[in-house]
Write a protein that holds these residues in place. Sequence first.
Motif, mmCIF file in Angstrom:
data_model
loop_
_atom_site.group_PDB
_atom_site.id
_atom_site.type_symbol
_atom_site.label_atom_id
_atom_site.label_comp_id
_atom_site.label_asym_id
_atom_site.label_seq_id
_atom_site.Cartn_x
_atom_site.Cartn_y
_atom_site.Cartn_z
ATOM 1 N N LYS A 192 17.542 5.586 108.454
ATOM 2 C CA LYS A 192 17.397 5.180 109.851
ATOM 3 C C LYS A 192 18.761 4.940 110.501
ATOM 4 N N HIS A 193 19.693 4.379 109.738
ATOM 5 C CA HIS A 193 21.007 4.029 110.289
ATOM 6 C C HIS A 193 22.124 4.916 109.730
ATOM 7 N N ARG A 194 21.771 6.129 109.345
ATOM 8 C CA ARG A 194 22.750 7.035 108.726
ATOM 9 C C ARG A 194 23.917 7.358 109.658
ATOM 10 N N ALA A 195 23.681 7.274 110.961
ATOM 11 C CA ALA A 195 24.743 7.600 111.920
ATOM 12 C C ALA A 195 25.883 6.583 111.880
ATOM 13 N N VAL A 196 25.583 5.367 111.402
ATOM 14 C CA VAL A 196 26.599 4.304 111.359
ATOM 15 C C VAL A 196 27.447 4.399 110.095
ATOM 16 N N LEU A 197 26.920 5.112 109.088
ATOM 17 C CA LEU A 197 27.625 5.210 107.804
ATOM 18 C C LEU A 197 28.774 6.210 107.913
ATOM 19 N N ASN A 198 29.999 5.705 107.779
ATOM 20 C CA ASN A 198 31.172 6.581 107.847
ATOM 21 C C ASN A 198 32.286 6.014 106.968
ATOM 22 N N TRP A 199 33.361 6.786 106.810
ATOM 23 C CA TRP A 199 34.459 6.377 105.938
ATOM 24 C C TRP A 199 35.151 5.111 106.440
ATOM 25 N N GLU A 200 35.143 4.904 107.742
ATOM 26 C CA GLU A 200 35.796 3.724 108.307
ATOM 27 C C GLU A 200 35.089 2.435 107.887
ATOM 28 N N ASN A 201 33.751 2.490 107.792
ATOM 29 C CA ASN A 201 32.966 1.313 107.436
ATOM 30 C C ASN A 201 32.816 1.114 105.929
ATOM 31 N N LEU A 202 33.130 2.139 105.154
ATOM 32 C CA LEU A 202 32.871 2.102 103.717
ATOM 33 C C LEU A 202 33.568 0.949 102.976
ATOM 34 N N PRO A 203 34.812 0.582 103.295
ATOM 35 C CA PRO A 203 35.443 -0.540 102.581
ATOM 36 C C PRO A 203 34.668 -1.853 102.705
ATOM 37 N N ILE A 204 34.192 -2.171 103.912
ATOM 38 C CA ILE A 204 33.426 -3.409 104.113
ATOM 39 C C ILE A 204 32.097 -3.332 103.382
ATOM 40 N N LEU A 205 31.426 -2.182 103.468
ATOM 41 C CA LEU A 205 30.137 -2.000 102.794
ATOM 42 C C LEU A 205 30.308 -2.101 101.277
#
Length: 281
Positions: free
Chosen positions: A217-230
């Motif tokens: 559902k939220h795949r559009a928010v998943l990117n390399w920029e957010n990956l460290p926090i995730l």
Amino acid sequence: MNSYLNAIFRSVIEAITEFLPVSSTGHLFLFSNFYPFSEGADFDDLFDIFIQSGAILSVLVIYRVKFLEQGRLAVRYLLRKEDNKEGFLFLTKVTIGFLPIMAAGFLFRGFLDKIKGREDILAILGWAWFIGGILILASEFWFKKREKIKTSEPIGIQDAVVIGIFQCLALIPGVSRSGATIVTARFLGKDTRSSAEFSFFVAVPVLFLAGAYKLFKHRAVLNWENLPILSLGFVLSFLLCFLVIKWFLRYLRTHSFNGFGWYRILLGISVLTFYKIVMQG
């Protein structure tokens, strides 16, 4: 609040509350209500997926021997290589335990989204915590009274059906998935460890499937920029959940669930008071 600091706080909250009967969803919603991620609401949901995945992994690691052994026994039974039904029954009970809440969550997802978006969501959380606390105390009283008459028996197929049905109440914010399963198991006369462990086992498919749906559902928010926090949230949640589960099982050797009942009642009263005085003026 800085996103990394926010992630640390949420990971700690998830680890402490996911497997205790106090509602991790409620605690996370309460925290995010005051300290949302600057990245937006969709990222909030995405981060929850990662910290819940860390929680799932902690259960799989702690119970890896049991899951592998029961899976092996189930396969051998289905292939008619053994008459031992233990593994097959274990998987059957876990499946029965998680199917109702997944079906209800899918069928009523629109209605549930409306509940989470209500202006009085804090009041809903407060009442859910308060009533849930009362039910925990009632289930402990019932178990102690029943224990004098009948000894505790392992969770069976019929027990799993009842637990699975009542677990659907956890779709209401603040109710707690683990709380619903544990309270139902206690009312059915199950001991503290069996009640808690069945809650752990059922959590694996529930959190996995719910997480997979939210991830899509939220795949559009998943990117390399957010990956460290995730990734930070995932690792912290896994490590801390591992420790919390170990502590929880030791705690239950000599304690009942009453403490969690009183905690919920006090938290519920506090949230309802805050909502009445601050939110409603």
